[in-house]
Design a protein around this motif. Sequence first.
Motif, PDB file in Angstrom:
ATOM      1  N   GLU A 130       0.808  -1.223   0.000  1.00 49.18           N
ATOM      2  CA  GLU A 130       0.000   0.000   0.000  1.00 49.18           C
ATOM      3  C   GLU A 130       0.840   1.270   0.000  1.00 49.18           C
ATOM      4  OE1 GLU A 130      -3.201  -0.248  -0.168  1.00 49.18           O
ATOM      5  OE2 GLU A 130      -3.400  -2.403   0.172  1.00 49.18           O
ATOM      6  N   LEU A 131       2.151   1.145   0.166  1.00 46.14           N
ATOM      7  CA  LEU A 131       2.987   2.324   0.393  1.00 46.14           C
ATOM      8  C   LEU A 131       3.777   2.736  -0.842  1.00 46.14           C
ATOM      9  CD1 LEU A 131       4.455   1.556   3.935  1.00 46.14           C
ATOM     10  CD2 LEU A 131       2.537   3.037   3.354  1.00 46.14           C
ATOM     11  N   LEU A 132       3.887   4.065  -1.031  1.00 43.26           N
ATOM     12  CA  LEU A 132       4.735   4.650  -2.059  1.00 43.26           C
ATOM     13  C   LEU A 132       5.599   5.726  -1.412  1.00 43.26           C
ATOM     14  CD1 LEU A 132       2.225   5.146  -5.022  1.00 43.26           C
ATOM     15  CD2 LEU A 132       4.080   3.480  -4.906  1.00 43.26           C
ATOM     16  N   PRO A 133       6.846   5.867  -1.832  1.00 38.29           N
ATOM     17  CA  PRO A 133       7.692   6.936  -1.273  1.00 38.29           C
ATOM     18  C   PRO A 133       7.265   8.286  -1.841  1.00 38.29           C
ATOM     19  CG  PRO A 133       8.875   5.773  -3.003  1.00 38.29           C
ATOM     20  CD  PRO A 133       7.580   5.046  -2.817  1.00 38.29           C
ATOM     21  N   ARG A 134       7.005   9.242  -0.968  1.00 34.57           N
ATOM     22  CA  ARG A 134       6.495  10.545  -1.404  1.00 34.57           C
ATOM     23  C   ARG A 134       7.583  11.622  -1.397  1.00 34.57           C
ATOM     24  NH1 ARG A 134       1.654   9.332  -3.839  1.00 34.57           N
ATOM     25  NH2 ARG A 134       0.280   8.178  -2.439  1.00 34.57           N
ATOM     26  N   TRP A 135       8.361  11.664  -0.322  1.00 29.31           N
ATOM     27  CA  TRP A 135       9.412  12.671  -0.215  1.00 29.31           C
ATOM     28  C   TRP A 135      10.544  12.175   0.675  1.00 29.31           C
ATOM     29  CZ3 TRP A 135      10.063  14.005   4.898  1.00 29.31           C
ATOM     30  CH2 TRP A 135       8.955  13.929   5.752  1.00 29.31           C
ATOM     31  N   VAL A 136      11.707  12.786   0.500  1.00 29.83           N
ATOM     32  CA  VAL A 136      12.873  12.519   1.354  1.00 29.83           C
ATOM     33  C   VAL A 136      13.409  13.855   1.823  1.00 29.83           C
ATOM     34  CG1 VAL A 136      15.260  11.712   1.416  1.00 29.83           C
ATOM     35  CG2 VAL A 136      13.522  10.331   0.263  1.00 29.83           C
ATOM     36  N   LEU A 137      13.637  13.969   3.124  1.00 25.48           N
ATOM     37  CA  LEU A 137      14.231  15.181   3.690  1.00 25.48           C
ATOM     38  C   LEU A 137      15.655  14.863   4.142  1.00 25.48           C
ATOM     39  CD1 LEU A 137      13.463  18.168   4.434  1.00 25.48           C
ATOM     40  CD2 LEU A 137      13.259  17.342   6.780  1.00 25.48           C
ATOM     41  N   LYS A 138      16.590  15.567   3.576  1.00 23.51           N
ATOM     42  CA  LYS A 138      18.010  15.385   3.897  1.00 23.51           C
ATOM     43  C   LYS A 138      18.479  16.586   4.711  1.00 23.51           C
ATOM     44  CE  LYS A 138      22.462  14.977   1.445  1.00 23.51           C
ATOM     45  NZ  LYS A 138      23.091  14.944   0.088  1.00 23.51           N
ATOM     46  N   TYR A 139      19.155  16.337   5.830  1.00 21.37           N
ATOM     47  CA  TYR A 139      19.621  17.452   6.660  1.00 21.37           C
ATOM     48  C   TYR A 139      21.070  17.235   7.088  1.00 21.37           C
ATOM     49  CZ  TYR A 139      19.252  14.481  10.840  1.00 21.37           C
ATOM     50  OH  TYR A 139      19.427  13.480  11.762  1.00 21.37           O
ATOM     51  N   SER A 140      21.723  18.331   7.445  1.00 26.69           N
ATOM     52  CA  SER A 140      23.069  18.253   8.012  1.00 26.69           C
ATOM     53  C   SER A 140      23.216  19.326   9.086  1.00 26.69           C
ATOM     54  CB  SER A 140      24.143  18.432   6.934  1.00 26.69           C
ATOM     55  OG  SER A 140      24.055  19.714   6.351  1.00 26.69           O
ATOM     56  N   VAL A 141      24.038  19.027  10.068  1.00 26.90           N
ATOM     57  CA  VAL A 141      24.283  19.930  11.192  1.00 26.90           C
ATOM     58  C   VAL A 141      25.770  20.254  11.210  1.00 26.90           C
ATOM     59  CG1 VAL A 141      24.094  20.255  13.678  1.00 26.90           C
ATOM     60  CG2 VAL A 141      22.404  18.855  12.480  1.00 26.90           C
ATOM     61  N   LEU A 142      26.095  21.527  10.991  1.00 24.28           N
ATOM     62  CA  LEU A 142      27.486  21.969  10.906  1.00 24.28           C
ATOM     63  C   LEU A 142      27.840  22.839  12.103  1.00 24.28           C
ATOM     64  CD1 LEU A 142      30.136  22.297   9.180  1.00 24.28           C
ATOM     65  CD2 LEU A 142      29.078  24.363   8.240  1.00 24.28           C
ATOM     66  N   ILE A 143      28.940  22.500  12.770  1.00 24.99           N
ATOM     67  CA  ILE A 143      29.441  23.321  13.879  1.00 24.99           C
ATOM     68  C   ILE A 143      30.289  24.444  13.289  1.00 24.99           C
ATOM     69  CG2 ILE A 143      30.818  23.352  15.984  1.00 24.99           C
ATOM     70  CD1 ILE A 143      30.168  20.417  16.362  1.00 24.99           C
ATOM     71  N   GLU A 191      33.848  24.060  11.678  1.00 17.62           N
ATOM     72  CA  GLU A 191      33.509  23.702  10.308  1.00 17.62           C
ATOM     73  C   GLU A 191      33.486  22.181  10.125  1.00 17.62           C
ATOM     74  OE1 GLU A 191      35.971  25.760   7.551  1.00 17.62           O
ATOM     75  OE2 GLU A 191      35.143  27.733   8.031  1.00 17.62           O
ATOM     76  N   VAL A 192      32.834  21.525  11.076  1.00 16.03           N
ATOM     77  CA  VAL A 192      32.732  20.073  11.084  1.00 16.03           C
ATOM     78  C   VAL A 192      31.263  19.685  11.038  1.00 16.03           C
ATOM     79  CG1 VAL A 192      33.135  17.982  12.459  1.00 16.03           C
ATOM     80  CG2 VAL A 192      34.877  19.742  12.342  1.00 16.03           C
ATOM     81  N   VAL A 193      30.929  18.692  10.202  1.00 14.58           N
ATOM     82  CA  VAL A 193      29.570  18.166  10.167  1.00 14.58           C
ATOM     83  C   VAL A 193      29.390  17.211  11.352  1.00 14.58           C
ATOM     84  CG1 VAL A 193      27.894  16.808   8.869  1.00 14.58           C
ATOM     85  CG2 VAL A 193      29.413  18.376   7.669  1.00 14.58           C
ATOM     86  N   ALA A 194      28.483  17.562  12.250  1.00 11.52           N
ATOM     87  CA  ALA A 194      28.284  16.773  13.468  1.00 11.52           C
ATOM     88  C   ALA A 194      27.177  15.736  13.338  1.00 11.52           C
ATOM     89  CB  ALA A 194      27.986  17.697  14.653  1.00 11.52           C
ATOM     90  N   ASN A 195      26.259  15.983  12.407  1.00 18.04           N
ATOM     91  CA  ASN A 195      25.090  15.092  12.279  1.00 18.04           C
ATOM     92  C   ASN A 195      24.517  15.266  10.882  1.00 18.04           C
ATOM     93  OD1 ASN A 195      22.693  13.674  12.481  1.00 18.04           O
ATOM     94  ND2 ASN A 195      22.040  14.619  14.396  1.00 18.04           N
TER      95      ASN A 195
END
Length: 283
Positions: free
Chosen positions: A260-273, A277-281
């Motif tokens: 019954e399921l279809l992929p509708r959207w994807v949210l991509k995020y990043s957390v930069l200190i 200047e390091v990506v923490a998450n």
Amino acid sequence: MPFPKFSDIKIVIIYTGNVMKQANIHTFKDEIASCLENSLKSVHSSYHIDQPRGILEVPSPYDQSYKLKERNDFEITDQTIFKIFLTFSIIWTVKLFYLPSSSNSTDNPSAPPPSYISQSLHHLFCLLGITYVDSFIVYFNGLLFDDHDQDDSNLVMDDFEALVEVWKELEFHYRNDRIKKLGVSEFTKNRFERFLDVVEVPPKIDQINVKSCCDMPKKMIGYAKEHDIELLTHKDPANILPTPTFQKILKDTNFPFASELLPRWVLKYSVLIKCREVVANKG
């Protein structure tokens, strides 16, 4: 823990957690598939149901610090004050991908639903415990950057009007200080000229997939400087989560309601200190 009846569930939200804690995979397309599979394998022991809205939430098994539960009203505590202080040293960047199966409209199956903007922001804010993001880039399915093809033949008027409706939703969150800077992906000079004529808050970022590491087109560079648009490059695939890939993951993990399921959207995020200047998450 038994699953609810499918008739009670309208939406399934799957969290990948911090992908940096998981296997080192070179492409985000493979990365997201691997993380989704890990989350779905653990769904029988950990999930949350938002009964009023008919939402089933599936957390990541690698992010045990985040517990899906009913959200209370915002309360000011010592811990909250500390988190607010930390946000001034952190940059939160977000990119929303509208997938080929994103539309639930039978009249216009290519129209991206504006509601996915608010839906994705809500779940991100709950996940990270934040109240705004520094930048929000939206990618509309099917757009490709070709600076030599300026007639925009792959963007018909109905599609263009649907894009504007999505942008109005972004403008709403911008005015309410939930987004500091708005951006688009794969916009040519011609698309910008059409877009800027009808929107109130102009995009300040254009993220372009420059194939084979070629130079940015000179026309685009000149136009971006004139209109104060930041040009960024990326390597994201045009379809970050193909439907066959998603359905195979559901089948391999014995996930209920798979058919019954279809992929509708994807949210991509990043957390930069900022200071390091390091990506923490990222997820």
